[in-house]
Design an enzyme around this catalytic site. Structure first.
Site, PDB file in Angstrom:
ATOM      1  CE1 TYR A 223      30.272   7.020 -23.717  1.00 38.78           C
ATOM      2  CE2 TYR A 223      30.005   6.899 -26.112  1.00 38.78           C
ATOM      3  CZ  TYR A 223      29.622   7.430 -24.886  1.00 38.78           C
ATOM      4  OH  TYR A 223      28.606   8.354 -24.824  1.00 38.78           O
TER       5      TYR A 223
ATOM      6  CG  HIS B  98      25.592   7.191 -28.082  1.00 40.09           C
ATOM      7  ND1 HIS B  98      25.442   8.518 -28.400  1.00 40.09           N
ATOM      8  CD2 HIS B  98      26.673   7.128 -27.262  1.00 40.09           C
ATOM      9  CE1 HIS B  98      26.378   9.230 -27.788  1.00 40.09           C
ATOM     10  NE2 HIS B  98      27.145   8.402 -27.100  1.00 40.09           N
TER      11      HIS B  98
ATOM     12  CD  GLU C 132      22.344  14.477 -23.100  1.00 34.69           C
ATOM     13  OE1 GLU C 132      21.247  14.189 -23.606  1.00 34.69           O
ATOM     14  OE2 GLU C 132      22.820  13.863 -22.113  1.00 34.69           O
TER      15      GLU C 132
ATOM     16  CG  ASP D 238      23.045  11.181 -19.313  1.00 31.08           C
ATOM     17  OD1 ASP D 238      22.112  11.973 -19.124  1.00 31.08           O
ATOM     18  OD2 ASP D 238      23.160  10.504 -20.359  1.00 31.08           O
TER      19      ASP D 238
ATOM     20  CG  ASP E  75      19.184  14.064 -21.466  1.00 27.36           C
ATOM     21  OD1 ASP E  75      20.104  13.766 -20.690  1.00 27.36           O
ATOM     22  OD2 ASP E  75      18.821  13.330 -22.406  1.00 27.36           O
TER      23      ASP E  75
ATOM     24  CG  HIS F 111      14.905   8.886 -24.635  1.00 29.39           C
ATOM     25  ND1 HIS F 111      15.312   7.669 -24.141  1.00 29.39           N
ATOM     26  CD2 HIS F 111      16.015   9.665 -24.633  1.00 29.39           C
ATOM     27  CE1 HIS F 111      16.600   7.714 -23.828  1.00 29.39           C
ATOM     28  NE2 HIS F 111      17.033   8.919 -24.120  1.00 29.39           N
TER      29      HIS F 111
ATOM     30  CD  GLU G  62      22.537  12.188 -25.890  1.00 29.51           C
ATOM     31  OE1 GLU G  62      23.064  11.474 -25.016  1.00 29.51           O
ATOM     32  OE2 GLU G  62      21.307  12.360 -25.974  1.00 29.51           O
TER      33      GLU G  62
ATOM     34  CG  HIS H 233      21.166   3.764 -21.113  1.00 28.38           C
ATOM     35  ND1 HIS H 233      20.160   3.356 -21.963  1.00 28.38           N
ATOM     36  CD2 HIS H 233      21.487   5.015 -21.494  1.00 28.38           C
ATOM     37  CE1 HIS H 233      19.884   4.333 -22.816  1.00 28.38           C
ATOM     38  NE2 HIS H 233      20.676   5.344 -22.548  1.00 28.38           N
TER      39      HIS H 233
ATOM     40  NE  ARG I  61      26.072  10.366 -22.658  1.00 29.02           N
ATOM     41  CZ  ARG I  61      26.293   9.234 -22.003  1.00 29.02           C
ATOM     42  NH1 ARG I  61      27.147   8.328 -22.487  1.00 29.02           N
ATOM     43  NH2 ARG I  61      25.696   8.998 -20.846  1.00 29.02           N
TER      44      ARG I  61
ATOM     45  CG  ASP J 297      -0.198  -0.100   2.526  1.00 34.58           C
ATOM     46  OD1 ASP J 297       1.027  -0.324   2.504  1.00 34.58           O
ATOM     47  OD2 ASP J 297      -0.838   0.031   3.587  1.00 34.58           O
TER      48      ASP J 297
ATOM     49  CG  HIS K 119      17.089  12.025 -27.096  1.00 40.20           C
ATOM     50  ND1 HIS K 119      16.376  12.828 -26.238  1.00 40.20           N
ATOM     51  CD2 HIS K 119      18.209  11.662 -26.414  1.00 40.20           C
ATOM     52  CE1 HIS K 119      17.009  12.938 -25.086  1.00 40.20           C
ATOM     53  NE2 HIS K 119      18.136  12.236 -25.168  1.00 40.20           N
TER      54      HIS K 119
END
Length: 466
Positions: A418, A383, A437, A296, A307, A394, A414, A279, A435, A88, A387
């Site tokens: 890597y 990547h 961004e 990030d 973002d 996103h 961004e 991620h 990175r 609950d 976006h």
């Protein structure tokens, strides 16, 4: 009378007590189920239905949606579900973006129906009715009697009347639009729609949401500014932290302190080799001298996301290899932002190709790529360049990334590099992940970087960390 007998008498008396609505009506008459300018003047201006948006703004959105549908059509939008963490204990509630976009209504267990009547939207709401006992535990709700006046609905019903009242609307519908979400009213609607010719709402509403209104842009500027200044403070305090989780806690605190309701998504706080995981959200490692931190994160300001990604050294000083890779990413990002123009050609897809060229060129100069081989580049840059950004981090996922940039679009830019931990790569570069961004608004006069308040200049970053 013994203690046990006294407890029995007390329990009997408590059981007989009833909450009188008259004793509770004063509270209900003042407060709705969400902030209102009469109760939260520090958040809303007079005339705003929800933060940043007037009744007229929301009405225009509903009219624009109807303009994209044929006469006689009916569109149904359920609210988001109230999700439970345990038996609950609920998670903090966050309204469905499409539902909020068209209504400004923040309460769960609700349904929004738009009926196209000769080109005009007939706006119907199904909401939770006011209940004194429930409101003592969970706070006030707007209720059937006040939702119409506050939110501009033509008709308002209790959510318990969905099956009876919606059935009447659907009988006269020439075309039905509906995209289900995880919510109780959605189940009732799906039962009513069995055997009907139903089209999804998502393509229409997301194409509409792709271009932000001036009021939305103002909210997005605020959201971006909150997050950018929060990043600056976290960078300044780097040496106070010993773990990724500690940085996680501070970025959340700084955003909320400045006005965000929540983080827009689980943040990535990656240090060391975790920089290579796009991620990574475990955020449970120890910060080590000589490693980089890749953060990030972004706050959400009244349902509009930001973002940002920045990468900086734990000890406040980039090593030479780290700085070399950092500058490749930084220059590529700056060049990409310059290309964020509304010329009828540029798009996210084309920007992706441009980012690959700049990053490949930089890696060739560092001796990490033998040539501008874009197939090999995917080992270092797996990547996309960015976006769409808006109510969802996103945003408008059904919209094609080939759509030419148009004033009012907001995107992220961004690029990243890597470098894998492999024997064929010089040891000094192995495991470096970087990175950078920013959130960028497309305007008639070129790109506007909404997150410019947080530096990405390596010298300025080093000077921040003391």
């Amino acid at each position: 009378m013994c203690i046990r007998d006294r407890v029995k008498v007390l329990n009997r008396n408590v059981g007989k007590q009833k909450i009188k609505r008259s004793n509770y009506s004063t509270t209900r008459s003042k407060r709705l189920g969400q902030p209102h300018h009469t109760t939260h003047p520090h958040l809303l201006k007079d005339g705003e239905v929800t933060v940043g948006f007037t009744k007229e703004e929301l009405s225009r959105r509903r009219q624009e949606f109807m303009d994209r549908t044929p006469d006689g059509s009916v569109a149904i939008f359920p609210s988001a579900a109230l999700l439970m963490m345990t038996n609950d204990i609920p998670y903090p509630y966050r309204q469905n973006s499409d539902f909020y976009y068209l209504s400004g209504f923040q309460e769960p267990k609700s349904l929004l129906v738009l009926e196209n009547r000769k080109g005009k939207p007939h706006f119907i709401m199904f909401v939770q009715p006011g209940d004194a006992h429930t409101e003592i535990w969970h706070g006030p709700v707007t209720g059937v009697d006040r939702a119409g006046e506050v939110f501009g609905a033509n008709e308002v019903f209790s959510i318990h009347q969905v099956k009876d009242e919606l059935k009447k609307v659907l009988k006269r519908a020439k075309q039905i639009y509906f995209s289900p979400v995880m919510t109780d009213p959605s189940s009732d609607v799906k039962d009513l729609l069995l055997g009907s010719n139903v089209r999804p709402t998502i393509n229409i509403i997301e194409n509409q949401r792709l271009l932000k209104s001036p009021a939305e842009i103002d909210i997005m500027r605020k959201s971006a500014s909150i997050s950018a200044n929060s990043f600056v403070q976290v960078m300044k305090d780097t040496k106070q932290h010993s773990t990724e989780h500690s940085i996680y806690s501070q970025i959340e605190y700084e955003c909320v302190k400045r006005g965000s309701q929540r983080l827009a998504y689980p943040p990535v706080v990656a240090s060391g080799a975790s920089n290579l995981i796009l991620h990574y959200i475990q955020n449970d490692s120890v910060l080590r001298d000589g490693d980089l931190i890749l953060l990030d994160a972004g706050g959400e300001y009244f349902n509009y996301a930001s973002d940002i990604t920045r990468t900086w050294p734990v000890n406040g000083k980039f090593t030479t290899p780290q700085l070399e890779v950092y500058n490749v990413v930084l220059q590529a990002q700056k060049k990409c932002i310059e290309h964020c123009i509304s010329d009828g050609k540029m798009s996210l897809n084309l920007l992706q190709q441009i980012s690959c060229l700049y990053l490949a060129e930089g890696l060739v100069k560092l001796g990490l790529l033998p040539s501008k081989n874009l197939e090999s580049l995917s080992d270092y840059y797996p990547h996309s360049i960015g976006h769409y950004l808006g109510m969802d981090v996103h945003d408008v996922r059904s919209c094609r990334t080939s759509i030419p940039f148009t004033p009012g679009m907001i995107i992220t830019v961004e690029p990243g590099i890597y470098i894998p931990i492999r024997e064929d790569i010089p040891e000094a570069y192995r495991g470096i992940g970087i990175r950078i961004e920013d959130d960028v608004l497309i305007t008639e006069n070129g790109p506007e970087v909404l997150t410019k308040e947080v530096t990405k200049d390596p010298k300025e970053i080093e000077s921040l960390i003391k």
